[in-house]
Design a protein around this motif. Structure first.
Motif, PDB file in Angstrom:
ATOM      1  N   ILE A  50       4.133   4.464  -9.955  1.00 25.35           N
ATOM      2  CA  ILE A  50       3.871   3.173  -8.990  1.00 25.35           C
ATOM      3  C   ILE A  50       4.493   3.289  -8.001  1.00 25.35           C
ATOM      4  O   ILE A  50       5.400   2.676  -7.952  1.00 25.35           O
ATOM      5  N   SER A  60       2.192   1.552  -5.243  1.00 22.14           N
ATOM      6  CA  SER A  60       1.810   0.419  -4.528  1.00 22.14           C
ATOM      7  C   SER A  60       1.195  -1.017  -5.404  1.00 22.14           C
ATOM      8  O   SER A  60       1.795  -0.564  -6.588  1.00 22.14           O
ATOM      9  N   GLY A  61       0.112  -1.517  -5.030  1.00 26.92           N
ATOM     10  CA  GLY A  61       0.207  -3.097  -5.678  1.00 26.92           C
ATOM     11  C   GLY A  61       0.866  -3.878  -5.334  1.00 26.92           C
ATOM     12  O   GLY A  61       1.694  -4.038  -4.510  1.00 26.92           O
ATOM     13  N   PRO A  93      -3.381   1.305  -8.050  1.00 28.98           N
ATOM     14  CA  PRO A  93      -2.198   1.283  -8.247  1.00 28.98           C
ATOM     15  C   PRO A  93      -1.548   2.351  -9.569  1.00 28.98           C
ATOM     16  O   PRO A  93      -1.235   2.679  -9.261  1.00 28.98           O
ATOM     17  N   TYR A 118       1.181  -1.435   0.307  1.00 30.39           N
ATOM     18  CA  TYR A 118       0.024   0.081   0.006  1.00 30.39           C
ATOM     19  C   TYR A 118       0.862   1.001   0.105  1.00 30.39           C
ATOM     20  O   TYR A 118       2.145   1.264   0.625  1.00 30.39           O
TER      21      TYR A 118
END
Length: 373
Positions: free
Chosen positions: A277, A279-280, A209, A130
């Motif tokens: 990016i 998160s994810g 994300p 996260y």
């Protein structure tokens, strides 16, 4: 029915015969690799509203099952006897397969696996990370129990694929191999560098994300880039709701055409790509694809860490905050030789470590047919 030694069942929420998104492409690669080991049947299993049932199966798919998704994730990992009966009535007898391979944990959890059948689960997008922030904290707290419950299911299956050393390191007690994402259909040779001042992002833009990363980039990095390089243009390629794409296009010199059938033109006309990016889970295949096309990528530590074992930072400029992200973009926009050199280093790593041959070898390593232990 007796088990047949060369029969393999691939269970997936998405068909391997329509490889558009990165997730679908991984399913297609897995299907191709399994075909080298034996005869492969494909069953689609996905959650949905209404009772558990079968949907009409598209060509190449043995059956398409939908399991009843209950509120709050109740029974998410329990075998679904109604779905199982529907599959059996359609001629899908799990007892005839020596090996059952599942894309993700959920689909195979809905099946009652017969004894003696070996199982392999592809834990793609397993270690979800996260981004910082209050909303992320709320989501993290909400998902803690679900994550713990998912981990408890792992003992039901025999072996696992992980997409990155980061995810695999959390489960060293499990029989597993590292099966990295690879570029699905790379060009025969990387494209030559261009002086076109276009930054490119490729991905499923509806995916939270990705969407959140673009929002953050446009709010905190793009203004500085435009101030320093007024000619800069941003192209966002990938499926997303029209309203969202129109909102992004309100920013100066931003285009969001949606999904495109052929990415060659987008990569050919891009100076470099971005992957902001934070998160994810899994790995961002968009980075490896970019390097295969000969385009360096500005990204975050979250993305770069997934490739650290074999790629290192070859072909990448890694930025820990929005200001540094903008600085890297500004520098590469004004230095074609520098970004070209970075791209060449990254493309060399792709040729050595992220190939179809390696993917097939890793699948064979874990899925060699034999009795379950």
């Amino acid at each position: 029915m007796a088990i047949q030694a060369d029969r393999i069942l691939l269970v997936s929420p998405a068909s391997p015969f329509d490889p558009q998104s990165g997730a679908q492409q991984r399913t297609a690669l897995l299907h191709q690799a399994l075909q080298r080991l034996g005869e492969v049947d494909t069953v689609l299993i996905e959650p949905g509203a209404g009772p558990s049932r079968l949907e009409p199966a598209k060509p190449g798919v043995l059956a398409h099952g939908v399991w009843h998704q209950r509120p709050l994730g109740i029974g998410k990992f329990k075998p679904d006897r109604h779905l199982q009966q529907a599959l059996l009535s359609a001629g899908v007898d799990l007892g005839q397969y020596r090996l059952i391979v599942s894309r993700y944990l959920n689909p195979i959890c809905k099946l009652a696996i017969p004894r003696g059948t070996r199982t392999v689960v592809d834990l793609d997008d397993w270690g979800y990370h996260y981004a910082p922030g209050a909303m992320a904290m709320a989501a993290r707290l909400k998902s803690t129990y679900a994550a713990q419950l998912a981990k408890r299911q792992l003992k039901r299956f025999d072996a696992f694929f992980f997409v990155s050393p980061r995810d695999q390191a959390c489960h060293l007690d499990l029989p597993s191999v590292l099966l990295p994402n690879i570029p699905f259909n790379p060009p025969a040779a990387p494209f030559p560098q261009t002086d076109n001042p276009t930054l490119l992002f490729v991905g499923s833009l509806w995916y939270p994300p990705n969407r959140e990363g673009i929002d953050r980039f446009l709010a905190h990095s793009w203004p500085a880039i435009k101030a320093a390089q007024p000619q800069a243009h941003l192209l966002l390629v990938g499926a997303a709701p029209l309203a969202l794409r129109q909102a992004w296009e309100l920013h100066p010199d931003v285009s969001a055409p949606g999904f495109v059938d052929n990415l060659d033109e987008a990569y050919r006309n891009a100076a470099f790509t971005i992957a902001p990016i934070h998160s994810g889970g899994g790995t961002n295949i968009k980075i490896l694809e970019s390097l295969a096309y000969g385009r360096a990528c500005v990204t975050t530590p979250h993305c770069a860490d997934a490739f650290s074992a074999e790629l290192g930072t070859a072909g990448l400029a890694v930025a820990s905050d929005a200001a540094l992200f903008a600085q890297h973009c500004i520098a590469w926009l004004s230095d074609i030789e520098r970004r070209g050199s970075a791209a060449a280093k990254g493309q060399g790593k792709i040729k050595n470590h992220y190939t179809h041959a390696l993917f097939d070898e890793r699948v064979a390593q874990l899925c060699a047919l034999g009795h379950a232990s």
